[in-house]
Structures are given as C-alpha cells and as structure tokens.
Write a protein that holds these residues in place. Sequence first.
Motif, PDB file in Angstrom:
ATOM      1  N   LEU A  30      10.487 -10.848 -10.910  1.00 35.45           N
ATOM      2  CA  LEU A  30      11.104 -11.778 -11.860  1.00 35.45           C
ATOM      3  C   LEU A  30      10.851 -13.188 -11.340  1.00 35.45           C
ATOM      4  O   LEU A  30      11.398 -13.581 -10.312  1.00 35.45           O
ATOM      5  CB  LEU A  30      12.604 -11.533 -12.001  1.00 35.45           C
ATOM      6  N   THR A  65      20.244 -14.439 -15.272  1.00 38.96           N
ATOM      7  CA  THR A  65      19.078 -13.643 -15.655  1.00 38.96           C
ATOM      8  C   THR A  65      18.841 -12.524 -14.647  1.00 38.96           C
ATOM      9  O   THR A  65      18.645 -11.364 -15.032  1.00 38.96           O
ATOM     10  CB  THR A  65      17.829 -14.534 -15.788  1.00 38.96           C
ATOM     11  N   VAL A  69      19.171  -8.525 -15.495  1.00 35.64           N
ATOM     12  CA  VAL A  69      18.019  -7.631 -15.320  1.00 35.64           C
ATOM     13  C   VAL A  69      18.380  -6.497 -14.361  1.00 35.64           C
ATOM     14  O   VAL A  69      18.070  -5.331 -14.624  1.00 35.64           O
ATOM     15  CB  VAL A  69      16.767  -8.406 -14.852  1.00 35.64           C
TER      16      VAL A  69
END
Length: 178
Positions: A30, A65, A69
Amino acid sequence: MIVWVNGTHGVGKTTTSRLVQERLPDARVLDAEKVGETLMDVSPSLPWTGNFQDWDPWRPLVVETARRVLDFAGGTLVMPMTVLVEGYWREISDGLAEHGIPVRHFVLHTDPDTLRHRILHDEVVGPSTFRLEYVDRYAEAARTWLHAEGEVVDTTTIGPAAAADRIASAVLAGEPAR
C-alpha cells in the motif's frame, strides 16, 4: 502488521517494498503516496504547500486507509513512503498504535554520494531534481531522529533484493534487521 519502508526519494523504497511483499506470506503493498495523489486531485485544488504531506488530512487518511485495508484483507501491509518530518511520523505511528496496529519501521539508507549517483543515473525515472532536493533533508532527519526511530538497512553496497531479504528475514524472525 505494517512494514513501513522509509528513506529518501531515490533510495529504492518502491522496488524493495515489492520484493519484501513477495517474501512475506499474505502481504500487500500500500503506497501512501496514492493517498497524497488523491488529495492532489481535489478540485479546486487545496492550497499548495510544496508537499502533500503538509496537508492536515494526509496523515490521518494514511492511518485510516491502512487500518481499513487491514480490517478488510488482513495480513501484512508493506508501505513504502518517505516521511522526513518527525511530527508527521509521530502522527502516523501514534495513529496506527491507537488502532492496535503493530509497525516495523525500516529506513533504507545510502551514503549521499552513492544516492546522488543513483538519482542522476536512474534508468527508469531519469535524473530527478525533486529527488536531489531531498538528499540534504534526509541527511538532517537521519542525523536528528529518523535513524533512531527505524531499523536502518544500509543499501550503499547492496541492491533491492538483498535489502528485501534483510527486511523480510527480520520481520519473519521478529528480530532487528542485520
């Protein structure tokens, strides 16, 4: 868990992170830069500060985020991202800790001459004035806080595969990188 791969622009974070991901079971990459790119797409534009990391929403959005995730997919996130401002790193690492997310923070390092040579002779990106602007900023962060906050992997004489081996081995063994 998050494996954060820090270091200055041009040191090999993205390449090394992809290789780390291949070496860790159930891992994904990521790139926190994508969060910044999303903010850069806001229209009309947010007031430009010279770096999207300076925008107040960026740091909590990186935390959120990553948290989302991990909640969705589980496993390990390998996150390549230069963070040279100590307060920004604290905001991100404290935010992740508040959610109970363990972080292994690695710093890819190389000496300034080798780094400048790599930046000027990069066959993928080409010479980059942006990357060169951060050489001294990185050196200052490394001297004052960054190397004390992360596990330093010196890449002066090793390539991305060897750096990835060291990081993955350390993560899997639960020991510091050597």
